[in-house]
Design a protein around this motif. Structure first.
Motif, PDB file in Angstrom:
ATOM      1  N   ARG A  18       0.842  -1.214   0.000  1.00 19.43           N
ATOM      2  CA  ARG A  18       0.000   0.000   0.000  1.00 19.43           C
ATOM      3  C   ARG A  18       0.874   1.260   0.000  1.00 19.43           C
ATOM      4  O   ARG A  18       0.550   2.255  -0.672  1.00 19.43           O
ATOM      5  CB  ARG A  18      -0.910   0.006   1.227  1.00 19.43           C
ATOM      6  CG  ARG A  18      -1.995  -1.059   1.217  1.00 19.43           C
ATOM      7  CD  ARG A  18      -3.006  -0.817   2.331  1.00 19.43           C
ATOM      8  NE  ARG A  18      -3.840  -1.982   2.569  1.00 19.43           N
ATOM      9  CZ  ARG A  18      -4.866  -2.338   1.805  1.00 19.43           C
ATOM     10  NH1 ARG A  18      -5.189  -1.610   0.750  1.00 19.43           N
ATOM     11  NH2 ARG A  18      -5.581  -3.402   2.099  1.00 19.43           N
ATOM     12  N   GLU A  19       1.953   1.237   0.758  1.00 18.52           N
ATOM     13  CA  GLU A  19       2.854   2.392   0.783  1.00 18.52           C
ATOM     14  C   GLU A  19       3.500   2.597  -0.582  1.00 18.52           C
ATOM     15  O   GLU A  19       3.660   3.733  -1.050  1.00 18.52           O
ATOM     16  CB  GLU A  19       3.930   2.196   1.853  1.00 18.52           C
ATOM     17  CG  GLU A  19       3.417   2.236   3.285  1.00 18.52           C
ATOM     18  CD  GLU A  19       2.922   3.608   3.693  1.00 18.52           C
ATOM     19  OE1 GLU A  19       3.321   4.602   3.062  1.00 18.52           O
ATOM     20  OE2 GLU A  19       2.123   3.686   4.643  1.00 18.52           O
ATOM     21  N   ALA A  20       3.882   1.489  -1.236  1.00 16.75           N
ATOM     22  CA  ALA A  20       4.484   1.589  -2.572  1.00 16.75           C
ATOM     23  C   ALA A  20       3.482   2.161  -3.567  1.00 16.75           C
ATOM     24  O   ALA A  20       3.843   2.957  -4.447  1.00 16.75           O
ATOM     25  CB  ALA A  20       4.968   0.218  -3.028  1.00 16.75           C
ATOM     26  N   ILE A  21       2.232   1.777  -3.436  1.00 19.67           N
ATOM     27  CA  ILE A  21       1.187   2.308  -4.304  1.00 19.67           C
ATOM     28  C   ILE A  21       0.988   3.804  -4.050  1.00 19.67           C
ATOM     29  O   ILE A  21       0.881   4.603  -4.996  1.00 19.67           O
ATOM     30  CB  ILE A  21      -0.127   1.533  -4.090  1.00 19.67           C
ATOM     31  CG1 ILE A  21      -0.013   0.118  -4.669  1.00 19.67           C
ATOM     32  CG2 ILE A  21      -1.312   2.275  -4.727  1.00 19.67           C
ATOM     33  CD1 ILE A  21      -1.152  -0.802  -4.293  1.00 19.67           C
ATOM     34  N   ALA A  22       0.939   4.183  -2.787  1.00 21.05           N
ATOM     35  CA  ALA A  22       0.735   5.603  -2.446  1.00 21.05           C
ATOM     36  C   ALA A  22       1.847   6.471  -3.025  1.00 21.05           C
ATOM     37  O   ALA A  22       1.591   7.569  -3.551  1.00 21.05           O
ATOM     38  CB  ALA A  22       0.653   5.771  -0.931  1.00 21.05           C
ATOM     39  N   LEU A  23       3.082   5.999  -2.945  1.00 19.81           N
ATOM     40  CA  LEU A  23       4.207   6.750  -3.506  1.00 19.81           C
ATOM     41  C   LEU A  23       4.071   6.888  -5.018  1.00 19.81           C
ATOM     42  O   LEU A  23       4.317   7.964  -5.583  1.00 19.81           O
ATOM     43  CB  LEU A  23       5.519   6.045  -3.168  1.00 19.81           C
ATOM     44  CG  LEU A  23       6.030   6.187  -1.738  1.00 19.81           C
ATOM     45  CD1 LEU A  23       7.205   5.247  -1.511  1.00 19.81           C
ATOM     46  CD2 LEU A  23       6.434   7.632  -1.456  1.00 19.81           C
ATOM     47  N   ALA A  24       3.692   5.798  -5.679  1.00 18.78           N
ATOM     48  CA  ALA A  24       3.544   5.834  -7.133  1.00 18.78           C
ATOM     49  C   ALA A  24       2.421   6.779  -7.541  1.00 18.78           C
ATOM     50  O   ALA A  24       2.560   7.557  -8.498  1.00 18.78           O
ATOM     51  CB  ALA A  24       3.266   4.427  -7.656  1.00 18.78           C
ATOM     52  N   GLU A  25       1.330   6.732  -6.821  1.00 17.71           N
ATOM     53  CA  GLU A  25       0.192   7.577  -7.171  1.00 17.71           C
ATOM     54  C   GLU A  25       0.494   9.061  -6.938  1.00 17.71           C
ATOM     55  O   GLU A  25       0.074   9.923  -7.722  1.00 17.71           O
ATOM     56  CB  GLU A  25      -1.038   7.140  -6.369  1.00 17.71           C
ATOM     57  CG  GLU A  25      -1.521   5.748  -6.758  1.00 17.71           C
ATOM     58  CD  GLU A  25      -2.821   5.345  -6.115  1.00 17.71           C
ATOM     59  OE1 GLU A  25      -3.522   4.510  -6.698  1.00 17.71           O
ATOM     60  OE2 GLU A  25      -3.150   5.871  -5.033  1.00 17.71           O
ATOM     61  N   LYS A  26       1.238   9.353  -5.884  1.00 22.84           N
ATOM     62  CA  LYS A  26       1.618  10.741  -5.619  1.00 22.84           C
ATOM     63  C   LYS A  26       2.523  11.273  -6.720  1.00 22.84           C
ATOM     64  O   LYS A  26       2.358  12.418  -7.186  1.00 22.84           O
ATOM     65  CB  LYS A  26       2.317  10.835  -4.266  1.00 22.84           C
ATOM     66  CG  LYS A  26       2.584  12.246  -3.798  1.00 22.84           C
ATOM     67  CD  LYS A  26       3.073  12.259  -2.352  1.00 22.84           C
ATOM     68  CE  LYS A  26       3.227  13.687  -1.837  1.00 22.84           C
ATOM     69  NZ  LYS A  26       3.640  13.706  -0.407  1.00 22.84           N
ATOM     70  N   ALA A  27       3.467  10.442  -7.164  1.00 18.61           N
ATOM     71  CA  ALA A  27       4.374  10.860  -8.237  1.00 18.61           C
ATOM     72  C   ALA A  27       3.614  11.107  -9.531  1.00 18.61           C
ATOM     73  O   ALA A  27       3.865  12.091 -10.247  1.00 18.61           O
ATOM     74  CB  ALA A  27       5.454   9.794  -8.459  1.00 18.61           C
ATOM     75  N   PHE A  28       2.654  10.242  -9.839  1.00 17.59           N
ATOM     76  CA  PHE A  28       1.879  10.397 -11.066  1.00 17.59           C
ATOM     77  C   PHE A  28       1.025  11.666 -11.014  1.00 17.59           C
ATOM     78  O   PHE A  28       0.883  12.375 -12.029  1.00 17.59           O
ATOM     79  CB  PHE A  28       0.990   9.178 -11.282  1.00 17.59           C
ATOM     80  CG  PHE A  28       0.179   9.231 -12.550  1.00 17.59           C
ATOM     81  CD1 PHE A  28       0.769   8.984 -13.778  1.00 17.59           C
ATOM     82  CD2 PHE A  28      -1.179   9.538 -12.514  1.00 17.59           C
ATOM     83  CE1 PHE A  28       0.023   9.040 -14.959  1.00 17.59           C
ATOM     84  CE2 PHE A  28      -1.927   9.585 -13.676  1.00 17.59           C
ATOM     85  CZ  PHE A  28      -1.326   9.333 -14.898  1.00 17.59           C
ATOM     86  N   ALA A  29       0.448  11.947  -9.862  1.00 16.34           N
ATOM     87  CA  ALA A  29      -0.373  13.154  -9.722  1.00 16.34           C
ATOM     88  C   ALA A  29       0.459  14.403 -10.016  1.00 16.34           C
ATOM     89  O   ALA A  29      -0.031  15.353 -10.657  1.00 16.34           O
ATOM     90  CB  ALA A  29      -0.966  13.224  -8.318  1.00 16.34           C
ATOM     91  N   ILE A  30       1.709  14.402  -9.572  1.00 14.82           N
ATOM     92  CA  ILE A  30       2.590  15.548  -9.828  1.00 14.82           C
ATOM     93  C   ILE A  30       2.917  15.644 -11.310  1.00 14.82           C
ATOM     94  O   ILE A  30       2.921  16.733 -11.901  1.00 14.82           O
ATOM     95  CB  ILE A  30       3.862  15.430  -8.971  1.00 14.82           C
ATOM     96  CG1 ILE A  30       3.499  15.641  -7.494  1.00 14.82           C
ATOM     97  CG2 ILE A  30       4.929  16.429  -9.412  1.00 14.82           C
ATOM     98  CD1 ILE A  30       4.610  15.331  -6.524  1.00 14.82           C
TER      99      ILE A  30
END
Length: 368
Positions: A148-160
């Protein structure tokens, strides 16, 4: 990560049962990822010997302090500079009076196998087929939390990336931003080199980012993921930066329909090839069956691609705790491609879509 104490480590208990069933006296774990999974040690160049009563980790002085921190209580054999690791293994195997030693046949090289056999000339070296990998298929609560943490990091990067997308950015710039944002927010980096393909280059399922600019076509495919404490995430989205050709919109709609159909099938006991068929049949019905040339998905965890695999020839049931990607794609050379990918957890009641990046066609529109 796993506890280094065998008494409190269910992974080692399960592994011992598999070793006993195989007829081996012990197992030499030489896959560094498997050593991490079983002990919590995050270094490399180290082996683990699992016997019926204990475990011994073979390493070198570079990791002495790290091992004391990460693996308190674990028996260590630290070889001195110039002493081959197999020499320390040989002494431990002889001391434990091991007659049949299991080895990790899926990952051990032929060279290492021959060197080991030469060292252990009085021991039967028995290849075993992916015991630790079998255990890794089913994620425990800690592994799911790390995913879940790995997903959150990926999603935050994509949003940027999405919010700051510019026409003059190249594919390689997008790749660099994703990696930077993941590391800036606490990740180890991307879980694999991101795939960024503008226009016709989106038809390359594993294309390498180049100097093509976003403004050179009306869409870009981005396949990326984050590595958090060695656990991986994996997502794909297509962003539309201009008016998409009617053909491209139809491809996107079909691909999304196929993905949703497959996800709907995921539950304990569902046969993997049937999940694959749920997506593949939607794409085939639309006339693009030959343009979907890869499996539907794969497991992920310490490796970005690990068992199980969702494919047309995989006649196995899904089990609670498996984490798999679902990523149908349609690729037309010279025109472009669509792939939509999410990470799915198999739960006792069915499934959970762990990723949350929007994916409707309308939500994928970006104004430059």
């Amino acid at each position: 990560m796993a506890s280094s104490s065998s008494k409190s480590n269910p992974r080692l208990s399960k592994l011992r049962r598999l070793i006993k069933q195989s007829g081996a006296d012990a197992l030499l774990v030489t896959n560094f990822k498997n050593v991490t999974y079983l002990t919590g040690f995050t270094g490399d160049d180290s082996y683990l010997l699992v016997t019926p009563k204990n475990e011994i980790l073979f390493s070198d002085p570079r990791y002495s302090e790290q091992l004391e921190t990460e693996c308190p209580g674990l028996e260590l054999e630290i070889r001195q500079p110039g002493v081959p690791i197999l020499s320390t293994v040989q002494k431990a195997v002889a001391k434990a009076k091991i007659q049949t030693l299991g080895i990790e046949s899926p990952s051990m090289t032929v060279e290492l196998f021959h060197k080991l056999c030469a060292k252990l000339d009085k021991v039967k070296v028995q290849p075993v087929d992916g015991f630790v990998e079998q255990l890794r298929e089913i994620k425990d609560k800690q592994e799911i939390a790390l995913t879940r943490e790995a997903i959150a990091l990926a999603e935050k990067a994509f949003a940027i990336v999405k919010a700051g997308l510019r026409g003059d950015q190249t594919e390689k710039e997008i790749e660099a931003i994703i990696n930077f944002e993941i590391q800036r927010n606490g990740g180890r980096g991307t879980s694999f080199p991101p795939i960024v393909g503008v226009g016709a280059r989106a038809a390359l399922p594993h294309g390498t980012p180049g100097l093509t600019k976003i403004q050179e076509d009306s869409f870009v495919l981005i396949d990326w993921g984050a590595d958090y404490q060695f656990y991986k995430s994996d997502l794909t989205r297509v962003l539309f930066t201009g008016k998409a050709p009617a053909k491209m919109k139809k491809m996107y709609d079909v691909c999304l329909k196929a993905q949703l159909a497959a996800i709907e099938q995921i539950k304990p006991g569902a046969i993997m090839k049937d999940v694959d068929h749920a997506a593949r049949s939607v794409i085939a019905k639309a006339g693009w069956g030959k343009n979907f040339g890869h499996g539907l998905g794969h497991g992920l965890g310490l490796d970005i691609h690990e068992a199980p695999r969702l494919g047309s020839n995989v006649d196995r049931p899904l089990e609670v705790g498996m984490v798999v990607t679902v990523e149908p794609g349609i690729y037309i050379p010279g025109f472009g491609g669509v792939r939509i990918e999410d990470d799915i957890l198999v739960t006792k009641d069915g499934h959970e879509v762990m990723t949350s990046v929007p994916k409707s066609f309308e939500e994928m529109q970006v104004t430059l």
